[in-house]
Scaffold this active site. Structure first.
Site, PDB file in Angstrom:
ATOM      1  N   TYR A 171      37.027  36.711  39.342  1.00 51.12           N
ATOM      2  CA  TYR A 171      37.213  36.522  40.504  1.00 51.12           C
ATOM      3  C   TYR A 171      37.733  35.353  40.959  1.00 51.12           C
ATOM      4  CZ  TYR A 171      36.318  39.302  44.773  1.00 51.12           C
ATOM      5  OH  TYR A 171      36.327  40.145  45.811  1.00 51.12           O
ATOM      6  N   LYS A 238      27.787  43.840  31.808  1.00 52.82           N
ATOM      7  CA  LYS A 238      28.489  44.655  30.606  1.00 52.82           C
ATOM      8  C   LYS A 238      28.425  43.838  29.361  1.00 52.82           C
ATOM      9  CE  LYS A 238      30.650  48.514  29.746  1.00 52.82           C
ATOM     10  NZ  LYS A 238      30.097  49.711  29.778  1.00 52.82           N
ATOM     11  N   ASP A 286      27.701  50.110  34.215  1.00 52.36           N
ATOM     12  CA  ASP A 286      28.156  51.646  34.353  1.00 52.36           C
ATOM     13  C   ASP A 286      26.915  52.413  34.453  1.00 52.36           C
ATOM     14  OD1 ASP A 286      27.527  50.902  31.532  1.00 52.36           O
ATOM     15  OD2 ASP A 286      29.221  51.927  30.789  1.00 52.36           O
ATOM     16  N   ASP A 310      30.927  42.539  43.736  1.00 52.36           N
ATOM     17  CA  ASP A 310      31.839  42.879  44.571  1.00 52.36           C
ATOM     18  C   ASP A 310      31.792  44.608  44.602  1.00 52.36           C
ATOM     19  OD1 ASP A 310      33.534  43.219  46.597  1.00 52.36           O
ATOM     20  OD2 ASP A 310      35.354  42.845  44.999  1.00 52.36           O
TER      21      ASP A 310
HETATM   22  O1  LIG Z   1      38.948  37.890  49.122  1.00 54.22           O
HETATM   23  C1  LIG Z   1      39.245  39.124  49.483  1.00 54.22           C
HETATM   24  O2  LIG Z   1      40.256  39.270  49.763  1.00 54.22           O
HETATM   25  C2  LIG Z   1      38.308  40.152  49.083  1.00 54.22           C
HETATM   26  C3  LIG Z   1      36.895  39.726  48.790  1.00 54.22           C
HETATM   27  C4  LIG Z   1      36.000  40.683  48.823  1.00 54.22           C
HETATM   28  O3  LIG Z   1      36.229  42.161  48.693  1.00 54.22           O
HETATM   29  C5  LIG Z   1      34.690  40.439  48.814  1.00 54.22           C
HETATM   30  O4  LIG Z   1      34.294  39.280  48.820  1.00 54.22           O
HETATM   31  O5  LIG Z   1      33.817  41.405  48.887  1.00 54.22           O
HETATM   32 MG   LIG Z   2      34.670  43.269  48.534  1.00 48.08          MG
END
Ligand SMILES: O=C(O)CCC(=O)C(=O)O
Ligand SMILES: [Mg+2]
Ligand SMILES: NC(=O)C1=CN([C@@H]2O[C@H](COP(=O)(O)OP(=O)(O)OC[C@H]3O[C@@H](n4cnc5c(N)ncnc54)[C@H](OP(=O)(O)O)[C@@H]3O)[C@@H](O)[C@H]2O)C=CC1
Length: 421
Positions: A171, A238, A286, A310
């Site tokens: 991320y 995972k 999962d 997320d």
């Molecule tokens: O930064 C983004 O565009 C997505 C972030 C996201 O989906 C979240 O943090 O839940």
């Molecule tokens: Mg999100």
């Protein structure tokens, strides 16, 4: 008394302070306590897309709740700070340094969603803010309201709080584009050094998961579980496949429990349920995603990495009404710095239509007032939303799934909340 969302060690003092005749307007942290003046400045980002619709509804609800709770003795001084399209249109910057500095200075802030283009363009401003301010916990409680529409039979069983690591993982955006010079350099290095054959025309992303990042996240999750009388903390990973990243997260997580909370936690290896102690366990991601549907009662506090968190927070939100009602907070539990934020994105197809559900940002505000120790305000906000939903006065997302609902606009839903406070 409302549910509080934060570790008790950040217990708030709200009886503060005036210096001579000048009312202090900055929230500060002294020792382990936040010190909140009666008229704090709170910076906010309105957000892109539907940001404007939901923010204008939310701020009316917040001000009405503060007025009702404190009859003018306290109020919020909202200070707009800029990011995203609105900022770019004004000054050519997506995330000005001034915005980051204001959040640092005023300690507690709130934001609407910001657009991140897919497959190119700028990197996520949301992620950048979280990383620049080192807001290492993304805390997303799953809040159930009676009467919400849900695809499951017992949405009331979903009583979980997600602690998602907020600064690492794939991320964080360490990626190289397929066929770029840099990716070719990395591919050659990986082949020469490790014998790894990565197919030509591959993009490559790096997944850093550190001991430091894991420990502070799991520490916050376990502390929260202890402070709030929760039964368990589940480490979701995972680790069978990603052994040295997600697998390491699991091992380091268990070590935090064993080393830092030996008398307050136990694991399955150590035997049967121990009353008064928090069970620390783990589940592969999962399996977890099916078990939250089949056996949700077995989960309580969830600690996980950035990308899993997320996905998981949206999947859980779906069971209690959807991301239109899912709140969140980005917090550094050491500095006290916090930015409260809706879980959903900018929903561009609804932008400017006064249509979407503002509950996600309003409940993020509920979390914010709770964090500040303004529990009376938080109480009123939650009560207002709960009663509006029970009366079936709801926005399109709920109305399409409820029999006999009255569909209202974003702004009208805010009115309904205020009426019901
Ligand atoms: O930064 C983004 O565009 C997505 C972030 C996201 O989906 C979240 O943090 O839940
Ligand atoms: Mg999100
Ligand atoms: N923290 C942040 O700022 C975040 C930003 N984003 C960004 O937002 C942009 C758009 O992303 P997208 O994938 O469309 O995801 P969104 O979360 O914006 O929207 C997806 C769907 O969720 C539902 N939804 C979203 N917000 C609401 C709401 N307030 N009330 C009711 N329903 C809602 C809608 O469902 P339906 O169509 O069924 O009505 C919508 O089409 C992207 O640039 C993305 O990167 C995404 C997530 C978080």
């Amino acid at each position: 008394m409302i549910d509080t969302f934060f570790p008790i060690h950040l217990a708030m003092r709200t009886d503060l302070p005036t210096v001579g005749n000048i009312v202090k307007q900055k929230i500060t942290k002294k020792g382990t306590s936040l010190q909140v003046p009666d008229t704090p400045i709170i910076p906010f980002i309105e957000g892109d897309g539907t940001g404007k619709d939901i923010w204008s509804a939310a701020v009316r609800v917040f001000d009405a709740a503060v007025r009702k709770a404190y009859k003018g003795k306290r109020s919020i001084i909202w200070q707009e700070v800029y990011a995203g399209q609105k900022s770019f249109d004004q000054n050519g910057e997506w995330l000005p340094e001034e915005t980051v500095e204001k959040f640092k200075k005023y300690m507690v802030g709130i934001k609407g969603p910001l657009t991140t283009p897919i497959g190119g363009g700028i990197r996520s401003l949301n992620v950048t803010l979280r990383r620049q301010l080192d807001l290492f916990v993304c805390q997303r409680p799953i809040i159930y309201f009676e009467g919400i529409p849900s695809p499951v039979k017992h949405p009331e069983y979903i009583d979980m709080v997600v602690f998602r690591e907020n600064t690492e993982d794939v991320y964080a955006g360490f990626e190289l584009e397929a066929e770029s010079q840099d990716v070719e350099k990395l591919r050659s290095f990986l082949k020469e050094t490790y014998g790894w054959e990565i197919r030509a025309q591959s993009g490559i992303g790096i997944k850093p998961i550190s001991k430091f990042g894991t420990e502070r996240l799991v520490q916050a999750a376990i502390q929260y579980a202890i402070d709030h009388g929760r039964e368990s903390v589940t480490l979701v990973h995972k680790g069978n496949i990603m052994k040295y990243t997600e697998g390491a997260f699991r091992s380091w997580g268990y070590e935090v429990a064993k080393n830092n909370f030996p008398n307050q936690t136990y694991t399955w290896d150590e035997g049967e349920k121990t009353p008064g102690k928090v069970l620390v366990k783990d589940t592969i991601a999962d399996a977890f995603l099916q078990q939250i549907l089949t056996r949700p009662k077995e989960f309580d506090v969830i600690a996980t990495m950035n990308l899993n968190g997320d996905y998981i927070s949206d999947a859980l939100a779906a069971q209690v009404g959807g991301i239109g009602i899912a709140p969140g907070a980005n917090i550094n539990y050491e500095t006290g710095l916090a930015i409260f934020e809706a879980t959903h994105g900018t929903a561009p197809k609804y932008a400017g239509k006064d249509m979407v559900n503002p509950s996600s940002i309003i409940l993020s505000g509920y979390m914010m007032f709770s964090y500040m120790g303004w529990t009376e305000v938080a109480d009123l906000i939650k009560k207002g939303i709960g009663k509006a939903i029970l009366a079936k006065t709801v926005t399109y997302d709920f109305a399409r799934l409820m029999d006999g609902a009255t569909k209202v606009a974003t702004s009208e839903f805010a009115d309904a909340i205020i009426r019901n406070m």
